[in-house]
Design a protein around this motif. Structure first.
Motif, PDB file in Angstrom:
ATOM      1  N   VAL A   1      36.608  45.274  51.504  1.00 44.85           N
ATOM      2  CA  VAL A   1      37.486  44.689  50.481  1.00 44.85           C
ATOM      3  C   VAL A   1      36.891  43.384  49.946  1.00 44.85           C
ATOM      4  CG1 VAL A   1      39.716  43.578  50.118  1.00 44.85           C
ATOM      5  CG2 VAL A   1      39.576  45.719  51.382  1.00 44.85           C
ATOM      6  N   ALA A   2      36.289  42.617  50.851  1.00 47.74           N
ATOM      7  CA  ALA A   2      35.781  41.313  50.435  1.00 47.74           C
ATOM      8  C   ALA A   2      34.485  41.436  49.649  1.00 47.74           C
ATOM      9  CB  ALA A   2      35.553  40.441  51.666  1.00 47.74           C
TER      10      ALA A   2
ATOM     11  N   THR B   1      33.718  40.554  45.759  1.00 44.54           N
ATOM     12  CA  THR B   1      33.733  39.166  45.300  1.00 44.54           C
ATOM     13  C   THR B   1      32.755  38.313  46.094  1.00 44.54           C
ATOM     14  OG1 THR B   1      35.518  38.703  46.844  1.00 44.54           O
ATOM     15  CG2 THR B   1      36.139  39.304  44.599  1.00 44.54           C
ATOM     16  N   ALA B   2      31.905  38.967  46.865  1.00 46.11           N
ATOM     17  CA  ALA B   2      31.035  38.206  47.756  1.00 46.11           C
ATOM     18  C   ALA B   2      29.814  37.681  47.013  1.00 46.11           C
ATOM     19  CB  ALA B   2      30.604  39.083  48.924  1.00 46.11           C
ATOM     20  N   SER B   3      30.023  36.767  46.088  1.00 49.95           N
ATOM     21  CA  SER B   3      28.893  36.189  45.377  1.00 49.95           C
ATOM     22  C   SER B   3      29.282  34.828  44.836  1.00 49.95           C
ATOM     23  CB  SER B   3      28.484  37.095  44.220  1.00 49.95           C
ATOM     24  OG  SER B   3      27.729  36.347  43.296  1.00 49.95           O
ATOM     25  N   HIS B   4      28.311  33.927  44.854  1.00 53.04           N
ATOM     26  CA  HIS B   4      28.574  32.604  44.287  1.00 53.04           C
ATOM     27  C   HIS B   4      28.307  32.592  42.784  1.00 53.04           C
ATOM     28  CE1 HIS B   4      28.627  31.120  48.442  1.00 53.04           C
ATOM     29  NE2 HIS B   4      29.271  30.094  47.945  1.00 53.04           N
ATOM     30  N   ALA B   5      27.735  33.677  42.269  1.00 54.70           N
ATOM     31  CA  ALA B   5      27.382  33.672  40.848  1.00 54.70           C
ATOM     32  C   ALA B   5      28.658  33.698  40.004  1.00 54.70           C
ATOM     33  CB  ALA B   5      26.536  34.889  40.534  1.00 54.70           C
TER      34      ALA B   5
ATOM     35  N   HIS C   1      33.006  36.199  38.651  1.00 54.50           N
ATOM     36  CA  HIS C   1      34.333  35.596  38.805  1.00 54.50           C
ATOM     37  C   HIS C   1      34.920  35.188  37.461  1.00 54.50           C
ATOM     38  CE1 HIS C   1      33.851  35.503  43.153  1.00 54.50           C
ATOM     39  NE2 HIS C   1      32.602  35.165  42.929  1.00 54.50           N
TER      40      HIS C   1
END
Lengths: 989, 565, 191
Positions: free
Chosen positions: A562-563, A566-570, A574
C-alpha cells in the motif's frame, strides 16, 4: 465496595515499591492485603446472599453518560472471592517461588491484574467493564513478556488475539449503548430489546461470544493460552485459575440472562465449547511438559464451561458456576504444585521427573488430590461439578441432549486419561530425576544443587496445596456452597435458583456418565503407552499460532504494498494526484450546474487577445525550452506579459510590483544558474504525455471555473466601501495602498514576515548544506587577464551604476513616501532599492558580498511592522493607524509600517545576493552570525569564536574554508565535502 | 476579556521572533527566550479557554474597521483549546529541540516563534484570505526548520524531503488561494461570518468553497493526497518532526471544521463524501504504517490514519460527532508528538530510527519505554488512556448515525495500529533478544518509578552482551559529565556519542551501550502523562469539547460576535 | 473570456512544468501557477471594470475592484519569497536540481559508529558541534585530527568512483557528488 476497589488500586500502586524493597517476600504482605479484601467482600456478601445486591455509582464522564457504577450480586460475589482468594494464595506462593532480587515488576503487574479483575466482575457499566477487561489484557501481556526474550513472541501473539477480542467487546458495548440508550449493565440486561430477534441482537451476541472466546481460549482462539505457558508458574496459575480466562466465563455468565433464549448464542457456545473441550483434552494427552498439559486441560475444561453456559437453563448455569469454582480450585493448585515440582526437581517434563513424587510425599499427595478433582473422582468438588455439568447438558432435552452429553462424556474420558498420566508420571517407579539442560528458573539460582529432588519447605508447598484441600473439604460438605452458588446462578440466569449440592444425587444418568467416564478413563490410563505412540505423530491440522503469525505477516506485507505507490521524494508524483483531484472537482461541479446570473458588462476587450497570444507563446516556450537559460528567458516573457495584463486591468501598483519582482527573480535565478548544468535532461515520453494531458485538463478546468464563477456580480460591497470611503477614512488616495497599510494591514504584516523569514530560510538552508560549486568558475577568479576579463567587461555597467546607484536609492525612498497617494509604497520602494542593490552586485568587478547584515534588516523589519501594530493598541486596536502631523506634513503610522515592509524586502534581496552571489563560502557565516565581519566587540567565549576554533581543528586548510564551515549538525559531512572540493580542484588543475 | 487582546497572540511572537532574528546569536539567551515566550503563550491560551468555556465568542475587527471591512479575529472555545494545545506542544517540542543539536543553531528560536505566530493567526482569523496569509506565515519558518534540522550527514535526505514538502505546500496554498478567489468571485466577500450558510444555499459557492476545502485536505494529508506527508516528515529532525506533527496538519483540520461548520452550515448532502474519504484515510494510513521499517515513517503514516479518525468527526456532523472529533483532535496532537519525541530521543542518541538496528532500549531506558508504550497504547485507543475516550466517543457517534462501515473500520484499524506499534516496540525497545535475561525485564514501569535510571540496569543488561559493558562504561561517564557539568545547553546525544565513537572505536557493542538518559526522555514522558490524565479524567476535556461542538453547530454566536467586534 | 483563457493557459503550462523532473522546471511551473491564480483573483473582482482605483471621487461602476488588487499584491510577494527559497534548494541537492536524487536507503540514517572512515567524520562533526556550544575545544582536538584524514581518504577514490558511477562529467567533476558516491560505495561494500 468503592472502598475495597480503592484499596485494591492503592495496593496496586504500592506493590511495585514493596516488590522493589522486600523482593520476593513482598508476596506475604500483598497476599495478606488481597486476603483482607477477600474477607471484606465476603462480609458484604452476607447481605447479597439475602438477595439484595449492593450498588454504588461514582460520576466519571457524564458527557458520555458513562459512570463508575459498581454492583455486587451473587455472580460478582463468587468471582470476586475467587479473584481475591486465589490471588492471595498465588502471591503468598510466589514469595516462596521467586528468587532473590527486586521483584517490583512482577508484584506490580500481579496486583494491578487482581485489581482490574475485581473491577471487571464488579463493574455495572459496560464501558467500565470494557476498560477493566482491556487492563487485564495488558497485564497478562506484561506478565508474560517479563519472563525473558523467548516470551516476547508469545506475549505479542497473546496481546493481538486478546485485544482483537477486546475490540469485539468494544463494538458490542457501543452497539448496546446505542440500542438501549444507557451504558448501565444491569439496565442493558433488563432491556427487552434482546427478547425480539433483531439483527442488533444477533450482532451483539456474536461480538460478545467472540470477545469471550478470545479471552477464554475457545476454538478457534485457543492457541494463545498454551503458548503463554512461557510465563513463570505463579502467573500461569493465576491466569488459568481465577483471572484472565475466567473473565471470559464471567462475561458469558453475565450476559446469559439476556441471551439464553437467543438461538445463535446457544449454538455458538455449545458448538465452540464442546469442540474446544475435545481438542484440548486430546492435545493434553500428547504433552510431556506438565505445564503444557495443564494448559490444554484448562482449555478443555473451559470448553465444557462455555458449552454448559450455552445451554442456558438455570440448572446448566448453576453447574457452570459450580464448575468454575471447582476448576479455579483444582487448577490453581495444580499449577502451583507443578511449580513446586519443577522448582525442586529442576524439570517438569514427565519423562524426566518420573517417580519424583516418591521423594516428595506431601507435594505428590496434594497433587493427586487436585488431579483427582480434575478428573471428577468422588468425593471431590470436581466430581460434584462434573455431575452438575452432565445434568446441565441433559437439561436441553431431546436428541441434542444425547449428543452434547455424549461429547462432554468423551471429553471427560480424555480428562481422566491425561489426569492419570500426571499421577503415573509422578509416582511410577523410574530412574531418578535428571537435571534438564533447559535454562532453569531464575528462582533456582540460589538453590544448592541437589542429588535428587527434596520435599519443598512447608511455606512453599502449603499455599500450593491449599486450594486443592479446599476442594476436598467442599467436596465432602458441598452444602456449604448452596447459598453462594444459588445466588450466583440466580443472578446469572435472571431467575431465582435453589442449589441443592450433594455428593449423592441418587442413581441417575449423570452418575452413570461419570462412572463410564472414570471407567473408560482408567482403561485409557492403562493403555497410555499405546495412546501416546498413537498421538505422538498426529499434530493438530492447523496450528492457530501459525494462523496468527501468518495474518500478522500478511498485513505487514500488504501494508508495504500500500505504501509503495507514494514511496518517493520526487515531487512530481505527489503533485500530480492533487491536480487530478482538482480536475475531478471541476467535472463534478460542471455536472451539477445551476442557472447562473448574467455576466456584468463585457469581460474582454480586443487588446486582451494580444496578451493572450503573447502568454500562449511564452508558456509554450517555457514548456519546450531545452536549456535553463532559455527557460528563464521565456518565463520572463510570460512574466512581463502578465505585468501588462495587470496594467490593462487598471492595477498600476500590481503591475509595478510584478515588474520589479520579475527583475529580482531573474537576478536570483542567474545566481543559481551558475551552479547548475546548462541543459535539462530530456523528459521521457511517458512523462511528457502524462504531464501534457493533465496540464490540458487543468487548463480547461481553470478556464471553465473562471468563466462560470466570476464576473457575474456588480462590485462587491467591500470594494465599493474602499472606493467611496477609503480616502476620508485614511487620507490616502491610492485605494489599493490604503487597503494594504490601513484596512488589511494584517495581511501586509504577514506578507512582510513571510518575505523576511524567506531570507532566514535561505540562510538556514545554506548553513547546513553548501550550495553546489559554480560549474564553470569565471576565469578572473582563478587567473586574471585575457579577453575573458569580467573586470573590463563590466566597465560600462560600473560607470552606469556609479551614477544610478544613489539615484535608485533616492527613487526608492521617494516611492516609499508617495505610496499612500500614488502608485508606490513599501514593497515597490524596497523592490526598487533591491533592484539597485542587484545592479550594484552585477556590475561589481568580482563576486563580492554587500557588507550589510540582512538578518538585522529582516529582524528590524518584522519588529517595526509588529511594533507599529502594537502602537495601534493605543487607539484601541492592533494595527490601527495613528494620524499626526509633524512640521505641517501629515504623517500616519501607516508610513512607518511601510518602512518596516521596506526593511524586510531589502533584507531578503541582500540575503539572496550575499549567500548565493559569492563563489566562496565566506558569506555563509554572515548567514549565521548576522554580519559578515565578526564584530570586534564580541567576547571570545562567544559561539562564533569557539566555533571557529573547532573549525580550525577540522580544517587546517585555507581560512575561507575554515570560516566556510556551516552551522549545526550538517557541518561534519560538508566538512568532508569541502576537503573533496579541494581534492578534485587539485585534480582538475 | 475582550477581543482586542486576541491580536497579541500574533503580535508578541512576531515581535520577539523579529528581535531574535536581529540580535547576534547567544544559544542560551535564544533558548530561554523561546521557552519563556511559549510558556506565556500557553498561559494566555488557558486564560482564553476560561473566558470562552461557557460558549461565549470573543471577536475583534483588526484595525477597528467596520464589519465586512476589517479582518476579524475570533476566538470561541474550539480555537481557544487549539491555541492551548498548540502552546503546550510547541513548548514541549522546543524543550526537546534545545536538548538536540538543532537547539544550538541561531535559527531555531525565531523560526519556532514565527511559526507559532502563524499558527495562532490561522486559528484566530475569521477571514479566508487572511487565513491564506497566515498559513504562509507558518509555512516559511517551517521551511527553515525543515532543512535546519539536518543530521550529521549534511542533510541530503532533508533536501529531498524539503523539496517535496515545499512544493506540495506551495501547490496547496496556491490552490487554496484560487479557491478564495473563486469564493470572492461568487459572493464578493472573504469574511467567514458574511459567508455563513452561503455554500449550503448556493451550489456555485459550494463548488468554489470545495476548492479551498480540498486544498486544506491536501495539507491535512487525506487519502488520496496523503503520500507526501509520510515521505516528507521523517526526513526532518526528530524535534522538528514532532513539532510539525502537532501543528501543521492540525491547523488544516481546524480550518476544515470551521469552514464546513460556518460556510456549509454542516450541510448533510455532502457528508457522505467525507465519510468515504476519511474511512479510506484511516485504512490506507494504517496499512502504510504497518508496512514501513523506520520508526518515524511508521509514525508519520499513522498521522494519516489518525487524521481519518479526526476528520470523521466533521463527517458525522452533529453534537456527538463533533465533540468526539474535537476531543480526538486534541488528544492526537499530544499523543503523536509524544511518540515522535520518544522515538526521536532514541534516534538522536543512537543515530538511527531504523527498526532492528537499535535494540533493547527498554532495558537501558525503562522510563523512555514507559513513555513510548503509554503513548502507543493511547494511540491504539486502549484504556485507560485518552485514546480510548476519543475512540469510544467517535465509534459511539458513528454507530449513532448508522455509519456501521466506518465504525467497523475504526475498530479494525485500531487493532492494526496496535500491531504496528508493537512492531516499533519489538524492533527498537526490545530488539534482538539478549542472553541471560535477569535484572529488571524490559517493559517495567515499576523499576522506572522506583529508580529512574538505575546505573545498574544498563550495566547488568550489557554484562550479557559482550563489548556492551565496555561501551556503556565508556559512554556513560562521558555523557554524564559533559552534559551535566561542563556544557550549558547539552546535546544529550552529542558528547556521549562522540565519546563512544572515540573511545570504543568501531564496535557494535557501543550501540548497545549508549543510553538515552532522562533529560531527553522528559518531554515525551510529560506528554504521555497528559494523555493518561486525559484518559482517567476525560470528562474535563470532554465537557469543553461538547461546548466547542455546540459553537460549531449553532454558528449564530460566532457570527453575532464578529458583527459586534 | 480572455482572462479566463489566459489563466487556463498559465495554469496548464504550470502543471506541465511542475510535473517535470528538474527542480528548476518545477520552480518555473510554480511561477506560472502564481501568475495564473493572480489572474483568477483579478477575474474575481470583475474584468469589466478596469479604471484605476486612484485619486478622489471614483465611480464604482467603472473603477476596478481594489480588493483583489491588494490580494494579488500580497500573493505576488509571498510567491516571490517562496521562489527564492526553492531556488536555493535547487542548488543544495547532490545531483544538481534533479528531484530524483533520492538518497540510497542505507545513507538515510545518521551513520552508525561502527562504519569505518565515515564514523571518524561523523564523530568529528559531533565534537565540532560540542565545540560550537562552547565545549572545551581540546576535547574535540584528538578526534578531529584523524577525522580530517578520514575525510580525505574517503575522497581519495571518490572522483573516479564518481566517474565510473555516474559517467556524467559534470557530476563527477562536482566533488560533492563524488564524496557522497564514495560514501555510498564504501557503505555498499559493507552491506
Amino acid at each position: 465496595m468503592v472502598t475495597i476497589l480503592g484499596i485494591a488500586a492503592l495496593l496496586a500502586l504500592l506493590a511495585p515499591f514493596a516488590g522493589q524493597l522486600l523482593g520476593a517476600r513482598a508476596g506475604w504482605v500483598l497476599g495478606a492485603g488481597l486476603a483482607g479484601m477477600c474477607a471484606g467482600i465476603a462480609v458484604m456478601g452476607a447481605q447479597v446472599l439475602r438477595g439484595e445486591p449492593l450498588t454504588q455509582v461514582v460520576t466519571w464522564m457524564p458527557t458520555l453518560d458513562v459512570h463508575l457504577a459498581w454492583r455486587l450480586d451473587g455472580l460478582s460475589l463468587v468471582f470476586a472471592l475467587l479473584v481475591l482468594g486465589v490471588g492471595a494464595v498465588v502471591l503468598v506462593y510466589s514469595a516462596g517461588y521467586l528468587g532473590k532480587g527486586p521483584q517490583g515488576g512482577f508484584y506490580g503487574w500481579m496486583t494491578v491484574f487482581a485489581a482490574a479483575m475485581l473491577g471487571l466482575v464488579l463493574a455495572d457499566d459496560v464501558v467500565v467493564l470494557f476498560v477493566t477487561w482491556e487492563i487485564t489484557t495488558l497485564c497478562s501481556f506484561f506478565l508474560i513478556a517479563r519472563s525473558g526474550p523467548h516470551a516476547r513472541e508469545p506475549a505479542i501473539r497473546t496481546l493481538l488475539v486478546t485485544v482483537g477480542g477486546g475490540l469485539c467487546l468494544l463494538a458490542a458495548v457501543v452497539v448496546m449503548v446505542v440500542a438501549t440508550g444507557t451504558s448501565r449493565l444491569s439496565a442493558i440486561l433488563a432491556d427487552e430489546i434482546w427478547s425480539q430477534q433483531t439483527p442488533v441482537t444477533t450482532a451483539v451476541v456474536v461480538l460478545i461470544a467472540l470477545a469471550a472466546f478470545t479471552k477464554s481460549a475457545q476454538f478457534p482462539f485457543q492457541a494463545w493460552l498454551p503458548d503463554a505457558m512461557v510465563a513463570i508458574t505463579p502467573v500461569s496459575a493465576y491466569l488459568h485459575a481465577a483471572a484472565m480466562v475466567k473473565a471470559g466465563i464471567y462475561l458469558l455468565l453475565r450476559f446469559s440472562a439476556a441471551f439464553a433464549q437467543v438461538p445463535t448464542w446457544s449454538v455458538l457456545l455449545i458448538a465452540a465449547g464442546l469442540l474446544t473441550a475435545l481438542l484440548g483434552a486430546l492435545t493434553a494427552l500428547r504433552q510431556h511438559d506438565l505445564k503444557e498439559l495443564a494448559a490444554y486441560s484448562t482449555v478443555s475444561q473451559l470448553g465444557l464451561l462455555v458449552a454448559v453456559i450455552g445451554v442456558g437453563t438455570p440448572g446448566a448455569i448453576l453447574a457452570g458456576v459450580l464448575h468454575t469454582v471447582a476448576h479455579a480450585l483444582f487448577k490453581g493448585s495444580l499449577f502451583m504444585l507443578i511449580g513446586v515440582v519443577d522448582h525442586q526437581a529442576g524439570s517438569r517434563d514427565l519423562r524426566q521427573i518420573r517417580g519424583v513424587g516418591r521423594s516428595m510425599p506431601l507435594t505428590s499427595t496434594a497433587m493427586v488430590i487436585t488431579v483427582a478433582s480434575m478428573a471428577g473422582v468422588p468425593p471431590l468438588l470436581g466430581f460434584i461439578s462434573k455431575e452438575g455439568l452432565y445434568e446441565g447438558y441433559l437439561s436441553i432435552g431431546g436428541l441434542q441432549a444425547v449428543v452434547v452429553a455424549g461429547a462432554a462424556a468423551a471429553a471427560s474420558v480424555l480428562t481422566v486419561a491425561y489426569s492419570g498420566r500426571i499421577v503415573w508420571g509422578l509416582l511410577s517407579r523410574g530412574r531418578q530425576p535428571a537435571r534438564s539442560a533447559r535454562p532453569v528458573q531464575p528462582a533456582q539460582a540460589g538453590q544448592p544443587e541437589l542429588p535428587q529432588a527434596r520435599e519443598a519447605r512447608i511455606r512453599f508447598w502449603l499455599p500450593a496445596a491449599l486450594p486443592g484441600a479446599v476442594g476436598l473439604v467442599l467436596g465432602l460438605a458441598p452444602f456449604l456452597l448452596n447459598g453462594l452458588i444459588g445466588a450466583a446462578a440466580g443472578a446469572a440466569a435472571g431467575t431465582a435458583v435453589q442449589a441443592h449440592l450433594a455428593l449423592w444425587h441418587g442413581l441417575n444418568v449423570a452418575l452413570v456418565l461419570s462412572a463410564i467416564a472414570l471407567g473408560l478413563g482408567a482403561v485409557a490410563i492403562g493403555a497410555r503407552e499405546r495412546i501416546e505412540k498413537l498421538l505422538a505423530h498426529r499434530s493438530f491440522p492447523i496450528s492457530a499460532l501459525a494462523v496468527v503469525d501468518a495474518a500478522r505477516r500478511g498485513v505487514i506485507d500488504f501494508g508495504a504494498k500500500v505504501a509503495a505507490p507514494t514511496a518517493s521524494h520526487a515531487p512530481a508524483r505527489h503533485l500530480a494526484i492533487p491536480m487530478v483531484m482538482v480536475v475531478l472537482i471541476a467535472v463534478v461541479g460542471l455536472s451539477r450546474l445551476v442557472p447562473l446570473p448574467q455576466v456584468v458588462g463585457t469581460r474582454s476587450q480586443p487588446l486582451d487577445w494580444l496578451l493572450v497570444v503573447l502568454i500562449a507563446a511564452g508558456v509554450a516556450g517555457a514548456m519546450i525550452a531545452p536549456t535553463r537559460v532559455a527557460a528563464i528567458v521565456v518565463t520572463g516573457v510570460v512574466g512581463f506579459a502578465t505585468t501588462l495584463w495587470y496594467y490593462v486591468l487598471g492595477a498600476a501598483d500590481v503591475a509595478l510590483t510584478q515588474l520589479l519582482v520579475e527583475i529580482l527573480t531573474v537576478v536570483v535565478m542567474v545566481l543559481v544558474l551558475r551552479r547548475l548544468p546548462a541543459r535539462f535532461r530530456p523528459a521521457s515520453t511517458r512523462r511528457r504525455l502524462g504531464a501534457g494531458g493533465l496540464a490540458l485538463a487543468a487548463g480547461l478546468a481553470t478556464t471553465a471555473g473562471v468563466l462560470i464563477l466570476t464576473g457575474r456580480r456588480p462590485m462587491s460591497p467591500a470594494g465599493q466601501y474602499y472606493v467611496t470611503e477609503g480616502e476620508n477614512l485614511t487620507g490616502g488616495q491610492n485605494v489599493v495602498n490604503t487597503i494594504l497599510v490601513d484596512f488589511r494591514a494584517l495581511d501586509t504584516l504577514g506578507e512582510l514576515t513571510v518575505l523576511g523569514v524567506a531570507g532566514v530560510a535561505v540562510a538556514a538552508i545554506l548553513s547546513v548544506r553548501r550550495p553546489r560549486p559554480v560549474q564553470r568558475p569565471e576565469p578572473p577568479l582563478r587567473h586574471g587577464g585575457g579577453l575573458t576579463d569580467a573586470v573590463h567587461n563590466t566597465v560600462f555597467l560600473r560607470t552606469l551604476q556609479r551614477g544610478v546607484g544613489p539615484a535608485v536609492l533616492v527613487l526608492s525612498v521617494l516611492f516609499l513616501f508617495r505610496g499612500h497617494q500614488l502608485p508606490g509604497g513599501g514593497f515597490i520602494a524596497a523592490l526598487i532599492g533591491g533592484a539597485g542593490l542587484a545592479l550594484t552586485y552585477l556590475s561589481a568587478p568580482r563576486d563580492r558580498t554587500i557588507r550589510m547584515s540582512f538578518m538585522a534588516l529582516i529582524g528590524s523589519g518584522v519588529i517595526v511592522g509588529a511594533g507599529i501594530g502594537l502602537v495601534g493598541l493605543a487607539e484601541g486596536s492592533f494595527l490601527r493607524p495613528l494620524h499626526g502631523s509633524l512640521l505641517g506634513i501629515d504623517l500616519t503610522t501607516a508610513l512607518a509600517f511601510d518602512a518596516g515592509v521596506y526593511l524586510a524586502v531589502l533584507g531578503i534581496v541582500l540575503a539572496a545576493i550575499n549567500l548565493l552571489g559569492s563563489e566562496r563560502a565566506d558569506a555563509v557565516p554572515a548567514a549565521r552570525w548576522g554580519d559578515s565581519a565578526p564584530a570586534p566587540g564580541r567576547p571570545l567565549a562567544g559561539p562564533a569564536s569557539s566555533r571557529e576554533r573547532a573549525d580550525a581543528h577540522i580544517h587546517p586548510g585555507p581560512p575561507d574554508f575554515g570560516t566556510g564551515r556551516v552551522a549545526g549538525p550538517g557541518r561534519a559531512a560538508s566538512g568532508g565535502r569541502t576537503d573533496s572540493d579541494d581534492a578534485t580542484e587539485v585534480r582538475r588543475r | 476579556m475582550t477581543g482586542v487582546v486576541l491580536a497579541l497572540f500574533v503580535a508578541v511572537p512576531l515581535l520577539s521572533g523579529g528581535a531574535l532574528i536581529a540580535i547576534p546569536h547567544r544559544a542560551r539567551l535564544h533558548q530561554v527566550a523561546l521557552l519563556t515566550l511559549l510558556a506565556l503563550h500557553t498561559v494566555g491560551a488557558v486564560a482564553l479557554v476560561l473566558a470562552t468555556r461557557d460558549g461565549t465568542v470573543l471577536a475583534h475587527g483588526i484595525g477597528a474597521w467596520t464589519f465586512g471591512i476589517a479582518i476579524p479575529f475570533v476566538a470561541d472555545l474550539f480555537s481557544a483549546l487549539m491555541l492551548t494545545v498548540t502552546g503546550l506542544l510547541s513548548l514541549v517540542c522546543a524543550w526537546f529541540a534545545t536538548l538536540t543539536p538543532v537547539g544550538r543553531t541561531r535559527y531555531l528560536a525565531p523560526a519556532v516563534l514565527i511559526l507559532v505566530a502563524g499558527v495562532n493567526g490561522a486559528l484566530l482569523t475569521g477571514d479566508i484570505f487572511n487565513l491564506f496569509v497566515f498559513i504562509e506565515v507558518m509555512l516559511l519558518p517551517s521551511y527553515a526548520l525543515f532543512v535546519l534540522a539536518a543530521p550529521r550527514r549534511g542533510g541530503l535526505r532533508q533536501v529531498a524531503g524539503a523539496r517535496l514538502y515545499i512544493t506540495v505546500n506551495l501547490l496547496t496554498s496556491t490552490l487554496f488561494l484560487a479557491g478564495v478567489g473563486l469564493v470572492y468571485g461568487v459572493t464578493g466577500t472573504v469574511v467567514l461570518a458574511e459567508l455563513a450558510g452561503l455554500a449550503a444555499a448556493d451550489p456555485t459557492v459550494a463548488i468554489a468553497a470545495t476548492v479551498s476545502l480540498f486544498a486544506l485536505s491536501i495539507k491535512a494529508a487525506v487519502v488520496p493526497v496523503h503520500g507526501w506527508l509520510a515521505r516528507a516528515y521523517p526526513s526532518t529532525s526528530p524535534a522538528i518532526n514532532a513539532l510539525f506533527s502537532g501543528l501543521h496538519t492540525k491547523v488544516a483540520i481546524y480550518a476544515i471544521y470551521r469552514i464546513y461548520a460556518v460556510m456549509f452550515d454542516g450541510d448533510e448532502r455532502y457528508l457522505w463524501v467525507g465519510v468515504v474519504a476519511f474511512t479510506l484515510t484511516m485504512i490506507i494510513g494504517v496499512l502504510g504504517a504497518v508496512g514501513e521499517s523506520r520508526g518515524r515513517t511508521v509514525l508519520a503514516f499513522h498521522m494519516v490514519s489518525q487524521i481519518g479518525y479526526i476528520l470523521m468527526g466533521v463527517a458525522l456532523f452533529g453534537p456527538l460527532g463533533l465533540t468526539a472529533g474535537i476531543f480526538y483532535l486534541l488528544h492526537h496532537m499530544i499523543v503523536k508528538a509524544s511518540l515522535f519525541l520518544s522515538v526521536g530521543a532514541v534516534e538522536v542518541t543512537h543515530g538511527t530510527d531504523r527498526l532492528g538496528k537499535v535494540t533493547g532500549v527498554a532495558r537501558r531506558d525503562p522510563v523512555l519505554a514507559v513513555a513510548f508504550f503509554i503513548a502507543a497504547l493511547s494511540l491504539a485507543g486502549l484504556p485507560p488512556f485518552s485514546g480510548f475516550v476519543a475512540k469510544y466517543s467517535l465509534i459511539l457517534a458513528s454507530i449513532d448515525t448508522r455509519q456501521i462501515a466506518a465504525a467497523v473500520a475504526m475498530v479494525v484499524v485500531s487493532l492494526i495500529t496496535l500491531l504496528s506499534m508493537l512492531k516499533i516496540w519489538s524492533g527498537m525497545f526490545w530488539g534482538r533478544p539478549e542472553p541471560a535475561p535477569d535484572g529488571e525485564p524490559a517493559p517495567d514501569g515499576a523499576a522506572a518509578r522506583v529508580q529512574p535510571v538505575p546505573a545498574g540496569v544498563g550495566a547488568t543488561a550489557d554484562a550479557g552482551g559482550t563489548a556492551g559493558a565496555h561501551g556503556a562504561a565508556a559512554a556513560d561517564p562521558a555523557g554524564q559529565d559533559e552534559t551535566s557539568d561542563r556544557q550549558a545547553p547539552a546535546p544529550a546525544g552529542g558528547p556521549s556519542t562522540a565519546a563512544a565513537g572515540a573511545d570504543t572505536g568501531p564496535d557494535a557493542g557501543a550501540v548497545v551501550g549508549r543510553r538515552v538518559g532522562l533529560r531527553l526522555t522528559m518531554p515525551a514522558l510529560a506528554l504521555a502523562a497528559i494523555t493518561t490524565t486525559l484518559g482517567l479524567g476525560g470528562e474535563v476535556l470532554l465537557s469543553l469539547a461538547e461546548v466547542a461542538a455546540g459553537n460549531l453547530i449553532d454558528t449564530s454566536a460566532y457570527i453575532e460576535a464578529v458583527r459586534q467586534g | 473570456m480572455t482572462l479566463a483563457l489566459t489563466a487556463g493557459l498559465l495554469i496548464g503550462g504550470a502543471v506541465y512544468l511542475f510535473l517535470q523532473r528538474e527542480m528548476f522546471r518545477v520552480i518555473l511551473g510554480f511561477i506560472l501557477l502564481s501568475h495564473g491564480v493572480n489572474l483568477i483573483l483579478f477575474a474575481a473582482g470583475g474584468a469589466s471594470r478596469r479604471t484605476e482605483p486612484l485619486g478622489g471621487d471614483l465611480d464604482p461602476d467603472v473603477v476596478a475592484d481594489p480588493l483583489p488588487q491588494a490580494f494579488v499584491l500580497t500573493a505576488i510577494v509571498i510567491a516571490f519569497s517562496i521562489t527564492v527559497v526553492m531556488l536555493v534548494l535547487a542548488v543544495a541537492g547532490r545531483r544538481g536540481d534533479d528531484t530524483h536524487d533520492n538518497v540510497p536507503d542505507h545513507l538515510d540514517d545518521y551513520p552508525d559508529p561502527d562504519v569505518g572512515p565515515a564514523a571518524g567524520r561523523d564523530d568529528a562533526g559531533l565534537v565540532a558541534d560540542a565545540g560550537d556550544a562552547g565545549l572545551a575545544a581540546d576535547a574535540g582536538h584528538s578526534t578531529v585530527g584523524d577525522s580530517a584524514d578520514a575525510g580525505h581518504s574517503t575522497v581519495g577514490d571518490s572522483a573516479d568512483a564518481g566517474n565510473s558511477r555516474l559517467g556524467n562529467s559534470a557530476n563527477a567533476g562536482n566533488a560533492a557528488d563524488a564524496g557522497d558516491v564514495a560514501a555510498t560505495i564504501t557503505r555498499g561494500a559493507r552491506q
